[in-house]
Design a protein around this motif. Structure first.
Motif, PDB file in Angstrom:
ATOM      1  N   LEU A 114       0.885  -1.190  -0.024  1.00  0.00           N
ATOM      2  CA  LEU A 114       0.005   0.113   0.031  1.00  0.00           C
ATOM      3  C   LEU A 114       0.843   1.311   0.106  1.00  0.00           C
ATOM      4  O   LEU A 114       1.966   1.271   0.392  1.00  0.00           O
ATOM      5  N   PRO A 115       0.423   2.464  -0.656  1.00  0.00           N
ATOM      6  CA  PRO A 115       1.201   3.610  -0.408  1.00  0.00           C
ATOM      7  C   PRO A 115       1.154   3.843   1.038  1.00  0.00           C
ATOM      8  O   PRO A 115      -0.025   3.711   1.955  1.00  0.00           O
ATOM      9  N   ALA A 116       2.063   4.844   1.510  1.00  0.00           N
ATOM     10  CA  ALA A 116       2.133   5.371   3.006  1.00  0.00           C
ATOM     11  C   ALA A 116       0.870   6.083   3.427  1.00  0.00           C
ATOM     12  O   ALA A 116       0.535   5.929   4.519  1.00  0.00           O
ATOM     13  N   ALA A 117       0.316   6.852   2.435  1.00  0.00           N
ATOM     14  CA  ALA A 117      -0.895   7.656   2.764  1.00  0.00           C
ATOM     15  C   ALA A 117      -2.119   6.737   3.308  1.00  0.00           C
ATOM     16  O   ALA A 117      -2.802   7.180   4.185  1.00  0.00           O
ATOM     17  N   ALA A 118      -2.213   5.445   2.894  1.00  0.00           N
ATOM     18  CA  ALA A 118      -3.220   4.734   3.094  1.00  0.00           C
ATOM     19  C   ALA A 118      -3.564   4.340   4.544  1.00  0.00           C
ATOM     20  O   ALA A 118      -4.606   4.161   5.220  1.00  0.00           O
ATOM     21  N   GLU A 170       5.060  -0.337   2.614  1.00  0.00           N
ATOM     22  CA  GLU A 170       6.601   0.257   2.942  1.00  0.00           C
ATOM     23  C   GLU A 170       6.424   1.923   3.409  1.00  0.00           C
ATOM     24  O   GLU A 170       5.768   2.597   2.554  1.00  0.00           O
ATOM     25  N   LEU A 171       7.334   1.954   4.251  1.00  0.00           N
ATOM     26  CA  LEU A 171       7.332   3.435   4.718  1.00  0.00           C
ATOM     27  C   LEU A 171       8.659   3.960   4.942  1.00  0.00           C
ATOM     28  O   LEU A 171       9.758   3.179   4.979  1.00  0.00           O
ATOM     29  N   LEU A 223       6.510   9.571   9.736  1.00  0.00           N
ATOM     30  CA  LEU A 223       6.652   9.604   8.423  1.00  0.00           C
ATOM     31  C   LEU A 223       7.153  10.650   7.575  1.00  0.00           C
ATOM     32  O   LEU A 223       7.057  11.755   8.101  1.00  0.00           O
ATOM     33  N   GLN A 224       7.744  10.348   6.760  1.00  0.00           N
ATOM     34  CA  GLN A 224       8.425  11.336   5.748  1.00  0.00           C
ATOM     35  C   GLN A 224       7.601  12.431   5.145  1.00  0.00           C
ATOM     36  O   GLN A 224       7.894  13.539   5.299  1.00  0.00           O
ATOM     37  N   GLY A 225       6.386  11.968   4.863  1.00  0.00           N
ATOM     38  CA  GLY A 225       5.380  12.971   4.555  1.00  0.00           C
ATOM     39  C   GLY A 225       4.430  13.571   5.424  1.00  0.00           C
ATOM     40  O   GLY A 225       3.485  14.343   5.166  1.00  0.00           O
ATOM     41  N   GLY A 226       4.585  13.201   6.755  1.00  0.00           N
ATOM     42  CA  GLY A 226       3.876  13.573   7.785  1.00  0.00           C
ATOM     43  C   GLY A 226       2.978  12.808   8.391  1.00  0.00           C
ATOM     44  O   GLY A 226       2.309  11.822   7.725  1.00  0.00           O
ATOM     45  N   GLY A 227       2.856  12.864   9.837  1.00  0.00           N
ATOM     46  CA  GLY A 227       2.212  12.237  10.482  1.00  0.00           C
ATOM     47  C   GLY A 227       3.005  10.866  11.113  1.00  0.00           C
ATOM     48  O   GLY A 227       4.134  11.010  10.959  1.00  0.00           O
ATOM     49  N   THR A 228       2.399  10.219  11.987  1.00  0.00           N
ATOM     50  CA  THR A 228       3.093   9.172  12.986  1.00  0.00           C
ATOM     51  C   THR A 228       2.516   7.897  12.981  1.00  0.00           C
ATOM     52  O   THR A 228       1.032   7.836  12.853  1.00  0.00           O
ATOM     53  N   VAL A 229       3.092   6.914  13.029  1.00  0.00           N
ATOM     54  CA  VAL A 229       2.409   5.669  13.169  1.00  0.00           C
ATOM     55  C   VAL A 229       3.304   4.627  14.247  1.00  0.00           C
ATOM     56  O   VAL A 229       4.402   4.910  14.264  1.00  0.00           O
ATOM     57  N   ARG A 275      14.060   3.120   6.025  1.00  0.00           N
ATOM     58  CA  ARG A 275      12.737   2.735   5.313  1.00  0.00           C
ATOM     59  C   ARG A 275      12.512   1.257   6.036  1.00  0.00           C
ATOM     60  O   ARG A 275      13.374   0.413   6.137  1.00  0.00           O
ATOM     61  N   LEU A 276      11.136   1.209   6.146  1.00  0.00           N
ATOM     62  CA  LEU A 276      10.722  -0.336   6.780  1.00  0.00           C
ATOM     63  C   LEU A 276       9.330  -0.918   5.720  1.00  0.00           C
ATOM     64  O   LEU A 276       8.887  -0.150   5.140  1.00  0.00           O
ATOM     65  N   SER A 277       9.320  -2.070   5.997  1.00  0.00           N
ATOM     66  CA  SER A 277       8.398  -3.042   5.443  1.00  0.00           C
ATOM     67  C   SER A 277       7.585  -3.714   6.697  1.00  0.00           C
ATOM     68  O   SER A 277       8.145  -4.343   7.224  1.00  0.00           O
ATOM     69  N   GLY A 278       6.261  -3.573   6.419  1.00  0.00           N
ATOM     70  CA  GLY A 278       5.560  -4.283   7.612  1.00  0.00           C
ATOM     71  C   GLY A 278       3.881  -4.621   7.277  1.00  0.00           C
ATOM     72  O   GLY A 278       3.555  -4.205   6.068  1.00  0.00           O
ATOM     73  N   LEU A 279       3.402  -5.047   8.185  1.00  0.00           N
ATOM     74  CA  LEU A 279       1.839  -5.504   7.692  1.00  0.00           C
ATOM     75  C   LEU A 279       0.941  -4.605   8.720  1.00  0.00           C
ATOM     76  O   LEU A 279       1.286  -4.199   9.843  1.00  0.00           O
ATOM     77  N   VAL A 280       0.054  -4.227   8.252  1.00  0.00           N
ATOM     78  CA  VAL A 280      -1.098  -3.275   8.815  1.00  0.00           C
ATOM     79  C   VAL A 280      -1.886  -4.211   9.901  1.00  0.00           C
ATOM     80  O   VAL A 280      -2.406  -5.314   9.588  1.00  0.00           O
ATOM     81  N   ARG A 281      -1.965  -3.508  11.179  1.00  0.00           N
ATOM     82  CA  ARG A 281      -2.808  -4.180  12.202  1.00  0.00           C
ATOM     83  C   ARG A 281      -3.710  -3.140  12.775  1.00  0.00           C
ATOM     84  O   ARG A 281      -3.441  -2.045  12.675  1.00  0.00           O
ATOM     85  N   PRO A 282      -4.938  -3.771  13.082  1.00  0.00           N
ATOM     86  CA  PRO A 282      -5.848  -2.735  13.734  1.00  0.00           C
ATOM     87  C   PRO A 282      -5.513  -2.178  15.070  1.00  0.00           C
ATOM     88  O   PRO A 282      -4.597  -2.855  15.817  1.00  0.00           O
TER      89      PRO A 282
END
Length: 235
Positions: free
Chosen positions: A47-51, A66-67, A105-111, A133-140
């Motif tokens: 997915l794109p980072a913005a998602a 990928e972020l 995040l490079q484009g703004g925001g935090t996760v 740069r990192l790669s991971g899985l989205v979790r709720p």
């Protein structure tokens, strides 16, 4: 009168047993959908980072992302967990904690990034410095329930991966993603935290349980029917 009361009790018991069977069938549908997600989504294009900042980001559970950005190491926390030895993909298992590190995040925001598992008493490597740069899985999100122990803020220890609780405790700048990221293992990753421990296998015995409840309901009806027929013949 005894016959009527027995009939009412049997009807109530059958209704409860059938409702339990129906509940297990609903759980079966949910579990099959979950297993399908786990089987398909990690291999889909990232997915794109913005998602991950979108309000409906949790609908992308188990999708890869990928972020680019930087870790906020000073705001790292632990989330208590226990990793069963038969589920662990790496050598570490047992009681321990997830290492949750905010990622700007490079484009703004935090996760919040779950960098992996660390057993009790073990030391772990700090996150990389600078742009990463990192790669991971989205979790709720994982909000606490009334059974969740109180967070031990003085020790940076939480008992659920609650995004709001961690963000508030650490004063993370908005926007904070409504999901977390489980880090995937990389070739140059340290031994601890042990990344790549997203749970991907789930037992599925709901159909067996449903058939058990339905079978008990049928058996109860059969027993009562035999009793009623016997009573009628005696009279």
């Amino acid at each position: 009168m005894r016959f009527v009361l027995a009939g009412v009790a049997i009807l109530a018991a059958v209704a409860i047993l059938v409702s339990l069977g129906n509940w297990q069938m609903r759980r079966l549908a949910w579990k099959e959908a979950l297993i399908e997600k786990v089987a398909e989504r990690p291999d889909m294009p990232p997915l794109p980072a913005a998602a991950i900042l979108a309000p409906g980001a949790a609908e992308n559970e188990y999708r890869r992302v990928e972020l680019a950005g930087r870790y906020l190491a000073a705001d790292e926390v632990r989330v208590f967990t226990s990793l069963p030895v038969d589920e662990a993909r790496g050598p570490a298992s047992g009681p321990g904690a997830w290492i949750m590190t905010p990622f700007a995040l490079q484009g703004g925001g935090t996760v919040l990034v779950n960098r992996g598992f660390v057993p009790d008493g073990a030391q772990w490597a700090p996150p990389p410095q600078g742009t990463t740069r990192l790669s991971g899985l989205v979790r709720p999100d994982d909000p606490p329930t009334f059974l969740t122990p109180e967070s031990q803020l003085q020790d940076d220890l939480f008992f659920s991966r609650s995004i709001s609780a961690i963000a508030e405790a650490k004063g993370l700048a908005a926007p904070v993603a409504p999901v977390t990221i489980d880090l995937l293992p990389a070739g140059n990753a340290p031994d601890l935290p042990q990344a790549g421990e997203t749970r991907m296998r789930f037992p599925n015995r709901h159909l067996e349980y449903a058939l058990t409840w339905y079978g008990l309901a049928l058996a109860l009806v059969a027993v009562f029917s035999a009793y009623a027929l016997s009573s009628w013949r005696r009279r």
